[in-house]
Design a protein around this motif. Structure first.
Motif, mmCIF file in Angstrom:
data_model
loop_
_atom_site.group_PDB
_atom_site.id
_atom_site.type_symbol
_atom_site.label_atom_id
_atom_site.label_comp_id
_atom_site.label_asym_id
_atom_site.label_seq_id
_atom_site.Cartn_x
_atom_site.Cartn_y
_atom_site.Cartn_z
ATOM 1 N N ALA A 210 -2.671 0.690 7.640
ATOM 2 C CA ALA A 210 -1.552 0.381 8.546
ATOM 3 C C ALA A 210 -2.007 -0.552 9.667
ATOM 4 O O ALA A 210 -1.327 -1.523 10.002
ATOM 5 C CB ALA A 210 -0.977 1.665 9.129
ATOM 6 N N ALA A 211 -3.190 -0.277 10.236
ATOM 7 C CA ALA A 211 -3.721 -1.114 11.321
ATOM 8 C C ALA A 211 -4.072 -2.510 10.817
ATOM 9 O O ALA A 211 -3.838 -3.506 11.501
ATOM 10 C CB ALA A 211 -4.953 -0.447 11.936
ATOM 11 N N ALA A 212 -4.604 -2.579 9.592
ATOM 12 C CA ALA A 212 -5.027 -3.875 9.035
ATOM 13 C C ALA A 212 -3.840 -4.805 8.806
ATOM 14 O O ALA A 212 -3.939 -6.018 9.022
ATOM 15 C CB ALA A 212 -5.775 -3.655 7.724
ATOM 16 N N GLY A 213 -2.711 -4.243 8.387
ATOM 17 C CA GLY A 213 -1.555 -5.091 8.088
ATOM 18 C C GLY A 213 -0.436 -5.008 9.111
ATOM 19 O O GLY A 213 0.612 -5.630 8.938
ATOM 20 N N GLY A 214 -0.628 -4.213 10.183
ATOM 21 C CA GLY A 214 0.411 -4.053 11.202
ATOM 22 C C GLY A 214 1.630 -3.316 10.685
ATOM 23 O O GLY A 214 2.754 -3.552 11.136
ATOM 24 N N HIS A 215 1.424 -2.401 9.731
ATOM 25 C CA HIS A 215 2.544 -1.700 9.088
ATOM 26 C C HIS A 215 3.026 -0.521 9.922
ATOM 27 O O HIS A 215 2.218 0.219 10.491
ATOM 28 C CB HIS A 215 2.115 -1.175 7.706
ATOM 29 C CG HIS A 215 1.625 -2.235 6.779
ATOM 30 N ND1 HIS A 215 2.476 -3.133 6.162
ATOM 31 C CD2 HIS A 215 0.375 -2.567 6.373
ATOM 32 C CE1 HIS A 215 1.764 -3.957 5.411
ATOM 33 N NE2 HIS A 215 0.494 -3.631 5.519
ATOM 34 N N ILE A 481 -4.361 -3.737 1.560
ATOM 35 C CA ILE A 481 -5.490 -3.035 0.926
ATOM 36 C C ILE A 481 -6.474 -4.054 0.344
ATOM 37 O O ILE A 481 -7.688 -3.926 0.492
ATOM 38 C CB ILE A 481 -4.991 -2.059 -0.168
ATOM 39 C CG1 ILE A 481 -4.110 -0.973 0.462
ATOM 40 C CG2 ILE A 481 -6.167 -1.428 -0.917
ATOM 41 C CD1 ILE A 481 -3.314 -0.146 -0.551
ATOM 42 N N ALA A 482 -5.937 -5.095 -0.294
ATOM 43 C CA ALA A 482 -6.782 -6.158 -0.857
ATOM 44 C C ALA A 482 -7.538 -6.890 0.253
ATOM 45 O O ALA A 482 -8.715 -7.227 0.096
ATOM 46 C CB ALA A 482 -5.920 -7.137 -1.651
ATOM 47 N N ASP A 483 -6.871 -7.107 1.397
ATOM 48 C CA ASP A 483 -7.532 -7.795 2.519
ATOM 49 C C ASP A 483 -8.691 -6.976 3.078
ATOM 50 O O ASP A 483 -9.703 -7.531 3.504
ATOM 51 C CB ASP A 483 -6.519 -8.079 3.639
ATOM 52 C CG ASP A 483 -5.542 -9.190 3.267
ATOM 53 O OD1 ASP A 483 -5.836 -9.939 2.316
ATOM 54 O OD2 ASP A 483 -4.489 -9.302 3.921
ATOM 55 N N LEU A 484 -8.531 -5.645 3.100
ATOM 56 C CA LEU A 484 -9.622 -4.782 3.577
ATOM 57 C C LEU A 484 -10.850 -4.893 2.678
ATOM 58 O O LEU A 484 -11.980 -4.701 3.129
ATOM 59 C CB LEU A 484 -9.160 -3.322 3.651
ATOM 60 C CG LEU A 484 -8.346 -2.925 4.894
ATOM 61 C CD1 LEU A 484 -7.727 -1.555 4.701
ATOM 62 C CD2 LEU A 484 -9.206 -2.946 6.155
ATOM 63 N N GLU A 485 -10.605 -5.207 1.420
ATOM 64 C CA GLU A 485 -11.718 -5.386 0.471
ATOM 65 C C GLU A 485 -12.087 -6.859 0.318
ATOM 66 O O GLU A 485 -12.856 -7.220 -0.574
ATOM 67 C CB GLU A 485 -11.343 -4.790 -0.890
ATOM 68 C CG GLU A 485 -11.179 -3.277 -0.841
ATOM 69 C CD GLU A 485 -10.777 -2.681 -2.187
ATOM 70 O OE1 GLU A 485 -10.835 -3.411 -3.203
ATOM 71 O OE2 GLU A 485 -10.420 -1.495 -2.214
ATOM 72 N N THR A 486 -11.520 -7.705 1.198
ATOM 73 C CA THR A 486 -11.705 -9.175 1.155
ATOM 74 C C THR A 486 -11.478 -9.748 -0.245
ATOM 75 O O THR A 486 -12.217 -10.605 -0.716
ATOM 76 C CB THR A 486 -13.099 -9.584 1.694
ATOM 77 O OG1 THR A 486 -14.107 -8.994 0.880
ATOM 78 C CG2 THR A 486 -13.284 -9.175 3.146
ATOM 79 N N SER A 487 -10.450 -9.234 -0.898
ATOM 80 C CA SER A 487 -10.102 -9.698 -2.250
ATOM 81 C C SER A 487 -8.902 -10.650 -2.181
ATOM 82 O O SER A 487 -7.890 -10.327 -1.554
ATOM 83 C CB SER A 487 -9.769 -8.489 -3.131
ATOM 84 O OG SER A 487 -9.184 -8.907 -4.339
ATOM 85 N N GLU A 488 -9.031 -11.809 -2.791
ATOM 86 C CA GLU A 488 -7.924 -12.777 -2.802
ATOM 87 C C GLU A 488 -6.802 -12.302 -3.713
ATOM 88 O O GLU A 488 -5.623 -12.540 -3.449
ATOM 89 C CB GLU A 488 -8.421 -14.152 -3.265
ATOM 90 C CG GLU A 488 -9.190 -14.897 -2.180
ATOM 91 C CD GLU A 488 -9.482 -16.333 -2.579
ATOM 92 O OE1 GLU A 488 -8.670 -16.912 -3.338
ATOM 93 O OE2 GLU A 488 -10.509 -16.860 -2.148
ATOM 94 N N GLU A 489 -7.164 -11.643 -4.818
ATOM 95 C CA GLU A 489 -6.187 -11.173 -5.796
ATOM 96 C C GLU A 489 -5.778 -9.734 -5.484
ATOM 97 O O GLU A 489 -6.596 -8.929 -5.032
ATOM 98 C CB GLU A 489 -6.809 -11.194 -7.200
ATOM 99 C CG GLU A 489 -7.446 -12.520 -7.564
ATOM 100 C CD GLU A 489 -6.466 -13.462 -8.233
ATOM 101 O OE1 GLU A 489 -5.695 -12.984 -9.067
ATOM 102 O OE2 GLU A 489 -6.474 -14.653 -7.884
ATOM 103 N N ILE A 490 -4.515 -9.424 -5.749
ATOM 104 C CA ILE A 490 -4.073 -8.018 -5.675
ATOM 105 C C ILE A 490 -4.332 -7.394 -7.042
ATOM 106 O O ILE A 490 -3.803 -7.846 -8.060
ATOM 107 C CB ILE A 490 -2.581 -7.923 -5.316
ATOM 108 C CG1 ILE A 490 -2.345 -8.456 -3.891
ATOM 109 C CG2 ILE A 490 -2.101 -6.478 -5.399
ATOM 110 C CD1 ILE A 490 -0.901 -8.481 -3.462
ATOM 111 N N LYS A 491 -5.157 -6.353 -7.070
ATOM 112 C CA LYS A 491 -5.542 -5.726 -8.345
ATOM 113 C C LYS A 491 -4.711 -4.455 -8.580
ATOM 114 O O LYS A 491 -4.036 -3.962 -7.679
ATOM 115 C CB LYS A 491 -7.036 -5.400 -8.326
ATOM 116 C CG LYS A 491 -7.901 -6.668 -8.210
ATOM 117 C CD LYS A 491 -9.345 -6.326 -8.008
ATOM 118 C CE LYS A 491 -10.177 -7.601 -7.811
ATOM 119 N NZ LYS A 491 -11.551 -7.335 -7.405
ATOM 120 N N SER A 492 -4.824 -3.935 -9.784
ATOM 121 C CA SER A 492 -4.039 -2.744 -10.147
ATOM 122 C C SER A 492 -4.424 -1.536 -9.279
ATOM 123 O O SER A 492 -3.581 -0.699 -8.948
ATOM 124 C CB SER A 492 -4.239 -2.410 -11.636
ATOM 125 O OG SER A 492 -5.621 -2.250 -11.922
#
Length: 511
Positions: A210-215, A481-492
């Motif tokens: 929530a904090a990472a994405g301002g949700h 969640i992907a940004d927290l893992e520094t992933s460009e792609e959204i995975k399953s």
């Protein structure tokens, strides 16, 4: 004799310079003009007593005090010192050399001592912009005003000090605040820390997302599960405020007089209004509009405990500010806009008794009671909350553990990395800074799914009877969640985790 002294009026979070013209002539009577309210009109009694108790005279002549611009409503008792110095200068009791370079504000007590005022920071900012060199105000507000560079701030305790300064040339002690140093010294010392929370690892993870994405987030759980404790610690993992954000936040708190003997606010605000609050107190307003709780939580967190207990009308007026991130209050003669960019954290019991599907619960509720209780939250408001998470009570073995949890500062580092990615991603968009603010266009551009993820999301929506509004929210949360893992792609894996955070959309909760 005519003398001009300068004060200031605050409207919204901005100040307007007021020229106080004092004219003393033959005759008798005290005439105050320029749209003053009752508190301003009563100033003559306070001034007369204060002058007499400090060895000065209230002139027994015709005194006309004009507050220009005369068509602007003036309110409050902060003009006492302005009037008093103007009257003393116009009657020749003190010298008025260079008085036009000063902004003078303060409420007088009958013994001549000064009481704190509201809005010292906006007044100081305006004074500096308009080229004033000095600002005399009560000592309690001096640190707040001294945040502004390029303006000499003098905090005084008594009217006698001000008179001696003008008449005898006695130097007043200048209040100096190293704004940047003070600001950065207080950044990494949050009052509440996630290290104090025992267990609840899944909820901590949810808070981090929530904090990472301002949700916006809603916590659902029985009494004593730790909902309030978790919510209070959310500001400690949000990225530190920038100097600009701190100044903006301090201005709002200054307008309502919440900052006394303090300089710049370094910690993000956390506001937790009671559920009996009125819609005006939450959003702001009144005869002379003041900021409400949602503006006081600007750049911070607004926590609504026991959400279904709030009046429906109160929750409904909050929908627009959640979208626009500002509140506009209109009156016949003027309009005031307050910023209100905040993270909403709500909590609620899953049923009126507080327990849900628990056979050992002391109080149980029928399905009809539960449905009536949950339906108090309107769909459009729920639509603006991205994450719903169930909070379960902490078992004894976790509570009795001596091992400390992860510190807020360590969680904050991961959140800041995720926010940096979002800043780069949305740099071409003016009003979008983090994932929660994405619209339909940005979702389709930055939340593309591969075939496996699409299939997973389709299955989840069909099996769990997720509503259509859940689709966009799941994509936004999975992006965080992907940004927290520094992933460009959204995975399953990101999609499947985001699906867990839509409790209230499942069949059987809100119908």
């Amino acid at each position: 004799m005519l003398v001009k002294v300068y004060g200031s009026a605050v409207f919204g979070v901005e100040a307007t310079t007021i020229a106080v013209e004092v004219n003393i002539d033959k005759g008798i009577g005290y005439h105050l003009v320029g749209l003053p309210d009752n508190a301003v009109k009563e100033s003559s009694f306070r001034i007369a007593a204060a002058l007499q108790n400090n060895g000065f005279k209230f002139p027994g002549k015709k005194i006309i005090v004009n507050m220009a611009p005369a068509d602007l409503r003036k309110e409050g008792s902060a003009y006492d010192l302005t009037f008093a110095i103007g009257i003393l200068a116009a009657s020749g009791q003190i010298k008025a050399k260079n008085i036009s370079e000063y902004i003078i504000m303060g409420e007088l007590s009958l013994d001549g001592s000064l009481q704190p005022i509201k809005g010292a920071l906006p007044i100081a900012i305006k004074a500096q912009q308009e080229g004033f060199k000095y600002f005399i105000l009560p000592q309690q507000n001096a640190k707040e005003a001294a945040i502004v560079s390029g303006l000499k701030v003098y905090g005084v305790h008594n009217i006698k000090e001000v008179c001696d300064h003008f008449d005898k040339g006695l130097e007043l002690p200048e209040t100096i605040v190293n704004t940047r140093e003070e600001f950065y010294n207080h950044l990494d010392h949050p009052e509440h820390d996630f290290a104090d929370v025992k267990g609840q690892e899944s909820i901590k993870r949810c808070m981090e997302i929530a904090a990472a994405g301002g949700h916006n987030i809603i916590l659902i759980g029985p009494p004593g599960a730790g909902k309030t404790m978790l919510a209070k610690r959310l500001p400690s993992i949000l990225p530190p405020m920038t100097l600009h954000e701190a100044l903006e936040t301090t201005k709002i708190h200054s307008v309502v007089g919440k900052i006394k003997d303090h300089g710049l606010m370094a910690q993000r605000p956390f506001r937790s209004p009671h559920h009996t609050i009125s819609d005006v107190a939450l959003v702001g307003g009144g005869a002379y509009p003041q900021p409400g709780e949602i503006s006081l939580s600007h750049n911070g967190v607004l926590f609504l405990d026991e959400l279904p207990e709030f009046k429906r009308s109160v929750l409904e007026v909050m929908r627009q500010p959640l979208e626009d991130r500002e509140v506009t209050i209109s009156r016949a003669k003027f309009t005031v806009t307050y910023p209100s960019s905040f993270m909403l954290v709500a909590s609620m019991n899953p049923s009126p008794g507080g327990y849900f599907n628990d056979p050992d619960a002391p109080v149980t509720s029928s399905p009809a009671e539960m449905q009536r209780y949950l339906s108090k939250i309107s769909g459009p408001l729920l639509d603006r909350i991205d994450i719903h998470i169930e909070v379960t009570p902490v078992p004894f073995d976790k509570l009795s553990e001596e091992r400390k949890g992860e510190k807020s500062i360590d969680i904050r580092k991961r959140v800041m990395k995720a926010r940096e990615l979002q800043t780069q991603r949305f740099q071409e968009y003016e009003n979008i800074h983090y994932n929660a603010q994405m619209g339909t266009k940005q979702i389709s551009k930055f939340c593309k799914l591969d075939d496996i993820s699409k299939k997973l999301l389709k299955t989840a929506m069909e099996r769990l009877n997720l509503s259509a509004r859940a689709y966009d929210r799941i994509l936004k949360v999975s992006r965080s969640i992907a940004d927290l893992e520094t992933s460009e792609e959204i995975k399953s894996a990101h999609i499947s985790e985001a699906i867990q955070y839509r409790s209230l959309d499942r069949d059987g909760w809100l119908g």
